[in-house]
Enzyme design. Structure first.
Site, PDB file in Angstrom:
ATOM      1  N   HIS A 121      -3.039  10.559   5.861  1.00 52.68           N
ATOM      2  CA  HIS A 121      -4.475  10.816   5.963  1.00 52.68           C
ATOM      3  C   HIS A 121      -4.745  12.098   6.744  1.00 52.68           C
ATOM      4  O   HIS A 121      -3.934  12.522   7.570  1.00 52.68           O
ATOM      5  CB  HIS A 121      -5.185   9.676   6.708  1.00 52.68           C
ATOM      6  N   HIS A 143       3.042   7.023   6.008  1.00 56.25           N
ATOM      7  CA  HIS A 143       3.275   5.622   6.324  1.00 56.25           C
ATOM      8  C   HIS A 143       3.030   4.763   5.087  1.00 56.25           C
ATOM      9  O   HIS A 143       2.495   5.233   4.075  1.00 56.25           O
ATOM     10  CB  HIS A 143       2.394   5.167   7.491  1.00 56.25           C
ATOM     11  N   ARG A 201       0.896  -1.174   0.000  1.00 56.30           N
ATOM     12  CA  ARG A 201       0.000   0.000   0.000  1.00 56.30           C
ATOM     13  C   ARG A 201       0.912   1.196   0.000  1.00 56.30           C
ATOM     14  O   ARG A 201       1.674   1.421   0.932  1.00 56.30           O
ATOM     15  CB  ARG A 201      -0.883  -0.042   1.250  1.00 56.30           C
ATOM     16  N   GLU A 209     -11.155   5.483   1.762  1.00 55.16           N
ATOM     17  CA  GLU A 209      -9.805   5.031   1.436  1.00 55.16           C
ATOM     18  C   GLU A 209      -9.384   5.503   0.050  1.00 55.16           C
ATOM     19  O   GLU A 209      -8.197   5.600  -0.259  1.00 55.16           O
ATOM     20  CB  GLU A 209      -9.753   3.504   1.522  1.00 55.16           C
ATOM     21  N   GLU A 240      -5.494   6.655  11.725  1.00 49.45           N
ATOM     22  CA  GLU A 240      -5.676   5.295  11.199  1.00 49.45           C
ATOM     23  C   GLU A 240      -5.326   4.275  12.280  1.00 49.45           C
ATOM     24  O   GLU A 240      -4.181   4.169  12.712  1.00 49.45           O
ATOM     25  CB  GLU A 240      -4.785   5.082   9.979  1.00 49.45           C
ATOM     26  N   HIS A 286       1.741   7.116   1.883  1.00 46.46           N
ATOM     27  CA  HIS A 286       0.594   8.014   1.894  1.00 46.46           C
ATOM     28  C   HIS A 286       0.401   8.588   3.291  1.00 46.46           C
ATOM     29  O   HIS A 286       1.094   8.212   4.238  1.00 46.46           O
ATOM     30  CB  HIS A 286      -0.672   7.258   1.459  1.00 46.46           C
TER      31      HIS A 286
END
Length: 376
Positions: free
Chosen positions: A93, A136, A88, A158, A97, A91
């Site tokens: 947010h 992360h 993943r 997401e 999270e 990125h």
């Protein structure tokens, strides 16, 4: 075996039109509600089996948000699968999270605002927390991984995270060159759009990867290896509480509940936080009570998401033949609840019996049980 019909005594009638038999079998208390159900409590259940699945290069992700269940005002949940090496992408947010590893092993990478570096391998039952704005990434190890992520905003998606690839794609190359002190040609091959989930080789041993970074400040305060921590056992099950008293950085408290067949999480409510539930195994039911004269019963199986707004009374009961495990995540860093049993045990008996017209031995039994818990 004949199909169950929505008939109770003289109430109800049989279904003569089309039926979805599988859905009815998983929701017997929706088809034929208990007599105690009443009023108009909104839907508080959504199965991941009905959530849109986003298929990517080697993995997938699906989510349940306020879009899928209107009651989910304070939290949303994502389920993600990353086979060996699949990543993943880097990125961050706008929301916090919280994560729980369901299967396999995963490597988690994070950098905080003090330039502390986290690179850690986690396994089934372990947690991580990435505060808002902290970059992360997540990568499956040899056997791959599956996990759930909870975010402290019901409108979270997401699909709307801030991604490294998109940052580069939408920054002029001359600005990138000036920022990094290299020629513009260095960025001729950058992706034109997001990678999101993509394949990479399985990373090397943890210590080797850490060593590659040289003299940096490593931290592990954003992970909690709950798989190594003991659970508190009760008659009929066990619990594990993880909040900011034990996992200092988290803004979301967690109660992991295991229920043996016939076991029940007692009637209670949470005074200051909504509760998001994720059912990992077994078959359970829950009745939610609200003013005025409103109650509704829901049935759950593995992969279902439940939700209970703050202050609403509920229980969780194992109604199957297999153990139930359910994650309960709360929109507060510190866990709190109010137990119906304890409330009545700590109220003068005349006041309780005057309300409920129940014989005195009921009160004595409650107080004896309460004293046993306190001394235990």
């Amino acid at each position: 075996m004949k199909d169950k019909q929505p008939i109770r005594g003289a109430q109800g009638a049989d279904i003569v039109g089309p039926r979805n038999h599988e859905v009815e079998k998983q929701n017997p208390d929706i088809l034929l509600p208990p007599e105690t159900d009443h009023g108009g409590i909104p839907n508080l259940k959504f199965p991941f089996a009905m959530a849109h699945n986003r298929l990517e290069d080697g993995g997938w992700a699906r989510e349940v948000t306020q879009r899928e269940m209107g009651s989910m005002e304070e939290m949303a949940i994502v389920n993600m699968r990353l086979p060996a090496g699949v990543t993943r992408e880097l990125h961050w947010h706008k929301e916090g999270e919280w994560a729980y590893v369901l299967q396999g092993k995963v490597r988690f990478y994070l950098i905080d605002d003090k330039r502390n570096v986290l690179i850690e391998d986690l396994e089934e039952g372990d947690l991580w927390y990435a505060p808002p704005g902290f970059p992360h990434a997540i990568q499956g190890l040899e056997e791959g991984t599956e996990f759930v992520l909870v975010f402290n905003d019901g409108n979270f998606s997401e699909n709307q995270t801030l991604l490294l690839t998109e940052l580069f794609a939408h920054t002029p190359k001359e600005v990138l060159a000036k920022n990094f002190g290299v020629a513009e040609s260095a960025f001729d091959g950058i992706p034109a759009s997001e990678k999101y989930i993509f394949r990479l080789p399985v990373p090397g041993p943890l210590e080797e990867v850490r060593k590659e970074l040289g003299a940096v400040n490593f931290t592990n305060k954003y992970v909690f290896k709950a798989s190594k921590e003991p659970r508190k056992t009760f008659e009929g099950g066990a619990t594990q509480l993880i909040d900011n008293q034990t996992f200092e950085v988290t803004d979301l408290a967690t109660l992991i509940i295991d229920l043996e067949p016939g076991g029940m999480r007692e009637i209670h409510w949470h005074p200051d936080a909504d509760e998001l539930q994720y059912y990992i195994s077994g078959q359970a039911r829950m009745t939610v009570f609200d003013a005025v004269n409103n109650a509704r019963t829901f049935d759950f199986v593995a992969g279902d998401v439940g939700y209970v707004p703050r202050t609403l009374t509920h229980y969780i009961e194992n109604i199957g033949t297999e153990p139930v495990r359910v994650l309960n995540v709360f929109h507060k860093g510190r866990y709190s609840d109010v137990s119906l049993n304890n409330w009545l045990a700590l109220t003068p008996k005349d006041l309780v019996t005057g309300h409920l017209d129940i014989e005195e031995p009921f009160i004595s039994s409650l107080r004896q049980k309460y004293q046993t818990i306190v001394k235990g």
